[in-house]
Enzyme design. Structure first.
Site, mmCIF file in Angstrom:
data_model
loop_
_atom_site.group_PDB
_atom_site.id
_atom_site.type_symbol
_atom_site.label_atom_id
_atom_site.label_comp_id
_atom_site.label_asym_id
_atom_site.label_seq_id
_atom_site.Cartn_x
_atom_site.Cartn_y
_atom_site.Cartn_z
ATOM 1 N N CYS A 26 12.148 -3.358 18.352
ATOM 2 C CA CYS A 26 10.782 -2.851 18.246
ATOM 3 C C CYS A 26 10.197 -2.651 19.637
ATOM 4 O O CYS A 26 10.820 -2.958 20.648
ATOM 5 C CB CYS A 26 9.901 -3.800 17.440
ATOM 6 N N CYS A 29 10.058 -5.563 21.994
ATOM 7 C CA CYS A 29 11.311 -5.827 22.708
ATOM 8 C C CYS A 29 11.357 -5.012 24.000
ATOM 9 O O CYS A 29 11.744 -5.515 25.059
ATOM 10 C CB CYS A 29 12.511 -5.468 21.837
ATOM 11 N N CYS A 93 52.627 -2.095 44.811
ATOM 12 C CA CYS A 93 52.929 -3.525 44.843
ATOM 13 C C CYS A 93 51.732 -4.342 44.369
ATOM 14 O O CYS A 93 50.676 -3.793 44.062
ATOM 15 C CB CYS A 93 53.315 -3.955 46.262
ATOM 16 N N ASP A 515 7.514 35.705 37.883
ATOM 17 C CA ASP A 515 8.032 36.484 39.002
ATOM 18 C C ASP A 515 8.655 37.756 38.435
ATOM 19 O O ASP A 515 9.384 37.697 37.441
ATOM 20 C CB ASP A 515 9.082 35.674 39.760
ATOM 21 N N ASP A 714 13.481 32.735 39.224
ATOM 22 C CA ASP A 714 14.936 32.651 39.151
ATOM 23 C C ASP A 714 15.458 31.276 39.544
ATOM 24 O O ASP A 714 16.648 31.007 39.464
ATOM 25 C CB ASP A 714 15.592 33.736 40.007
ATOM 26 N N ASP A 718 12.367 31.150 44.212
ATOM 27 C CA ASP A 718 11.019 30.747 43.817
ATOM 28 C C ASP A 718 10.835 29.238 43.795
ATOM 29 O O ASP A 718 9.864 28.740 43.219
ATOM 30 C CB ASP A 718 10.701 31.312 42.426
#
Length: 827
Positions: A26, A29, A93, A515, A714, A718
């Site tokens: 809940c 918590c 090793c 734009d 874009d 921008d």
């Protein structure tokens, strides 16, 4: 997302640590875990999400991840431990084994690591969500060894397995609890429904044995299937940090304990109060378990969008090895591999087509239903589906670098974020459970002192009803579940919310600033006119101008160079090239000084352009962008380019208007051209002749009057304006997208995605408000009813059994309402 990362480029800025947590039920918590983490020295902030069961912690200075995990455990919760098996390369090793183990154990979030030299595998136990394979790989590589990358599907499988196990456990608990509760309920309440039950019980087992049997069944329910509530609720009570489990424990234990006294030592109770409530305790546990089961199922459905995204990537790919295409595990595909795709197959990773042609279904990434044609040099995206032809492509991005992996990370990040609207919930849940316990105590006292006979029975029943009916779960789930489903649905539509907060801020937008180039238009301008001044030949001017533009990356430059090539005009070498953003370019071509640019560029250099005033007006009125060319300081020509408007743009603007928004166009074009385009498209406001650095000022100007501005561009050129706007929206296609530059990213180039994003934003916030309204009204209205405020008016009292049913269903209602967003249709 790695386990530990810098949130910004500077090494002095906070570091972030993510991990999954078990045991939260809940909003209380969540508050408790956040408080525990925040108390750890060095922690800058802690954000815990109930729906994703995930914590994000930011540190100032040296990260103390171990202290954070201990704080979570001390608060009564458990960081989820998962096991990863990874392949290690280069070990020879036992010293190698030791070195790799040490490196892995040093990764934040790793609990233990064991490396096997014979199998060349490492088994790593780590806190779920805290470290991905990329973090482990970095540690192993730092020790001098290699590692095989994992796919996002492996992490998702772990989550699916966890949820499946949880569902299986809850289903078993519900079944066992129901089988024992049903006969218990019939023993106590059967006579209310079936005539003669009471007489039958009295004539067979008798009252005393009936009580003993009820005691046995209720005890088995409480300390069998119901033990999960005690395991979490009791420790939290002892720490003075009660949660919803604590409320269930207090309520059921009170009912069960009172019944035990009635059964075994009834003499100590006041006359007329020796009643049993075994069936109430058992039914409460059973109903809440049913609610938990339904809640867990619904939670699983909220994350289906992520699961679908993860499932898009195939497990294998046909990779060219020694002249043959060999089926290869996706984890073994590396950048540069040549991969074959046949009709109907999924594209495994990002790449560039080297041979063949086909149509590819990219709808799962971009939301666009029309297949996209692919040929040599075309970009392909991992997770998309090849439709008709067979193609071969070279892998350019694999593993966590693919666009699909980026999308998954973005969606996960958005789903785990908190909206500003959550602040009220956090404040309420901080004191909710303690207040409910206090309300239950006051209810008990009021009924015991002022209630009718038998006062003790009335006091107990109503206090238990108050404890049981209160539901912090509904408040805790109200916001995050809607965010999870909303952002998941957005991803299916090709819309990525990089920040969950953008869901709320986008809904509040008043003006959408767009734009022009590449957003309203296709971004592929074409040369339409070239009018030479007296004394200059058009082809000569085009040769000099095109030669100069070969060194420019501007789309207009590409249009001019392309026009020269189509006319068979060859370009020549250029020296002393210089580009001035927002003005134009200049350089020396064949010994002549050439300047090409906007009117302001020539005026700045003292060149009179009035000779082309009429031409400029004609071209601008036609929606074309006029440029000027000067050679050796003399006006040589006026050049016009036209950037075709996208087919989807007019409808997109109509959709934005339908949502009640104003649309503004921001462009570097001269005002005449800009206004002609705006008039044609029905755009409300125009900000023209804007230099690249002036777009930020344009956004600020549009914001005047308290208006909220969403800027669409874009995502690369921008970037400053996207950052300045209240909401930055990047429009792109496929792998060309600049994901990091905006709050919202549209995977397709269709501007209609903006209207879809706005509509989804409004729908999600509306859904959140519905959930919060339900959660708050439920608690505000039913807690007093459970306390008995209606009893003096009409004699109404709320049974603890009905309280349990209401509490169990409240969370399910919130989850069910959030899941409605899965079917959201922006059309």
């Amino acid at each position: 997302m790695t386990a530990l990362k810098q949130t910004e480029k500077s090494t002095s800025l906070p570091m972030s640590f993510d991990f999954d947590i078990e045991g939260m039920t809940c909003a209380s918590c969540v508050r408790r875990v956040e408080k525990a983490i925040a108390a750890v020295p060095g922690v800058a902030s802690a954000n815990v999400n109930l729906a994703t069961e995930r914590a994000t912690v930011q540190f100032n200075g040296v990260p103390e991840t171990t202290s954070v995990l201990r704080a979570v455990e001390k608060a009564g919760y458990a960081p989820r431990i998962v096991t990863e098996e990874i392949q290690i390369e280069g070990m020879t090793c036992a010293s190698c084994v030791s070195r790799v183990e040490k490196a892995l154990k040093a990764v934040p979030g790793v609990a233990d690591a064991s490396v096997n030299l014979a199998t060349e595998k490492a088994t790593v136990r780590l806190v779920s969500g805290s470290a991905e394979i990329s973090a482990l790989a970095a540690a192993v590589k730092g020790a001098g060894y290699g590692i095989r990358k994992a796919t996002p599907a492996e992490a998702m499988k772990e989550d699916v397995d966890h949820r499946t196990a949880e569902l299986r456990s809850l289903k078993s608990a519900v079944t066992i609890s129901s089988l024992m509760t049903l006969p218990l309920f019939l023993l106590e309440m059967g006579s209310h429904f079936i005539p003669g039950v009471h007489d039958f019980i009295m004539g067979t087992i008798g009252m005393r044995n009936n009580l003993y049997l009820q005691f046995a069944l209720a005890t088995l329910v409480l300390f069998g299937p119901g033990l999960r509530f005690f395991r979490k609720g009791v420790p939290n009570l002892l720490r003075w940090t009660p949660d919803m489990n604590s409320l269930v424990v207090l309520g059921t234990t009170a009912a069960w304990g009172y019944s035990v006294v009635t059964t075994f030592v009834p003499a100590i109770l006041p006359s007329g109060t020796a009643n049993v409530y075994y069936e109430a305790a058992a039914v409460i546990v059973t109903l809440i378990l049913v609610g938990r089961y339904l809640e867990s199922r619904a939670k699983g459905r909220t994350s289906q969008a992520i699961k679908r995204l993860v499932g898009l990537q195939p497990k294998t790919a046909f990779v060219l090895h020694s002249g043959e295409f060999v089926e290869t595990e996706i984890t073994e595909v590396v950048t540069g591999d040549v991969i074959r795709i046949r009709p109907g197959e999924k594209i495994p990773v990002d790449g560039t087509v080297t041979d063949g042609s086909s149509y590819v279904d990219e709808s799962m990434i971009t939301g666009e239903p029309v297949p996209v044609q692919k040929a040599t040099d075309s970009a392909v995206i991992g997770g998309t589906i090849n439709k008709t032809g067979s193609i071969t492509f070279k892998a350019t991005k694999v593993g966590s670098d693919t666009l699909l992996a980026q999308i998954i990370r973005l969606v996960e990040a958005a789903q785990g974020s908190k909206l500003p609207i959550q602040a009220l919930v956090d404040r309420v849940t901080a004191w909710f459970v303690p207040v409910v316990i206090l309300a239950a105590l006051l209810t008990f006292a009021a009924w015991y002192v002022l209630g009718p006979s038998p006062a003790l029975s009335f006091a107990l029943v109503n206090a238990v009803a108050v404890l049981i009916i209160a539901c912090p779960c509904a408040m805790g789930l109200a916001t995050p579940t809607s965010i999870m489903v909303g952002t998941g649905r957005a991803a299916e539509l090709g819309i990525l919310f990089r920040k969950g907060e953008a869901l709320q801020s986008l809904r509040d937008a008043d003006v959408v600033a767009v734009d022009k180039t590449g957003t309203l238009t296709k971004g592929r301008p074409e040369l339409t006119d070239l009018v030479a001044a007296e004394g200059f030949e058009p082809d000569e001017v085009l040769c000099l101008v095109a030669s100069l533009e070969t060194l420019s990356e501007h789309p207009i430059a590409e249009a001019i160079v392309s026009a020269a090539k189509s006319r068979g005009i060859a370009t020549v070498a250029v020296s002393a090239f210089e580009a001035t953003p927002g003005f134009g370019v200049s350089g020396t071509v064949s010994g002549r000084r050439v300047l090409v640019g906007a009117d302001r560029a020539l005026v700045k250099n003292g060149i009179d352009i009035t000779g082309f005033a009429d031409e400029a007006e004609r071209l601008g009125s036609g929606g074309k962008s006029p440029l000027y060319a000067a050679i050796d300081g003399r006006l040589a020509a006026i050049v016009a380019v036209s950037d075709p408007v996208k087919e989807s743009t007019p409808q997109a603007i109509k959709s934005l208007h339908a949502l009640g928004l104003k649309v503004a166009m921001v462009t570097g074009d001269n005002r005449r051209t800009a206004e002609a385009i705006a008039k044609k498209l029905g755009i409300d406001e125009v900000v023209a002749e804007v230099l690249p650095e002036g777009k930020v000022d344009a956004v600020r100007k549009l914001r005047q009057g308290g208006r909220s501005v969403a800027f669409i561009g874009d995502g690369i050129n921008d970037a400053p304006a996207l950052a300045e706007a209240d909401v930055g929206i990047a429009v792109g296609t496929g792998t060309d997208i600049a994901i990091e530059s905006a709050d919202v990213v549209l995977m397709s180039g269709d501007l209609n995605g903006v209207a879809k994003a706005l509509a989804l934003s409004k729908a999600t916030i509306r859904n959140i408000k519905q959930n919060l309204f339900w959660a708050f009204v439920y608690n505000i209205s039913l807690v007093p009813v459970a306390a008995g405020v209606l009893y003096p008016v009409n004699g109404t009292l709320l049974s603890p059994i009905f309280a349990a049913a209401a509490m169990a269903m409240s969370s399910v209602f919130v989850l069910g309402n959030a899941l409605r967003l899965k079917s959201f249709d922006p059309a």
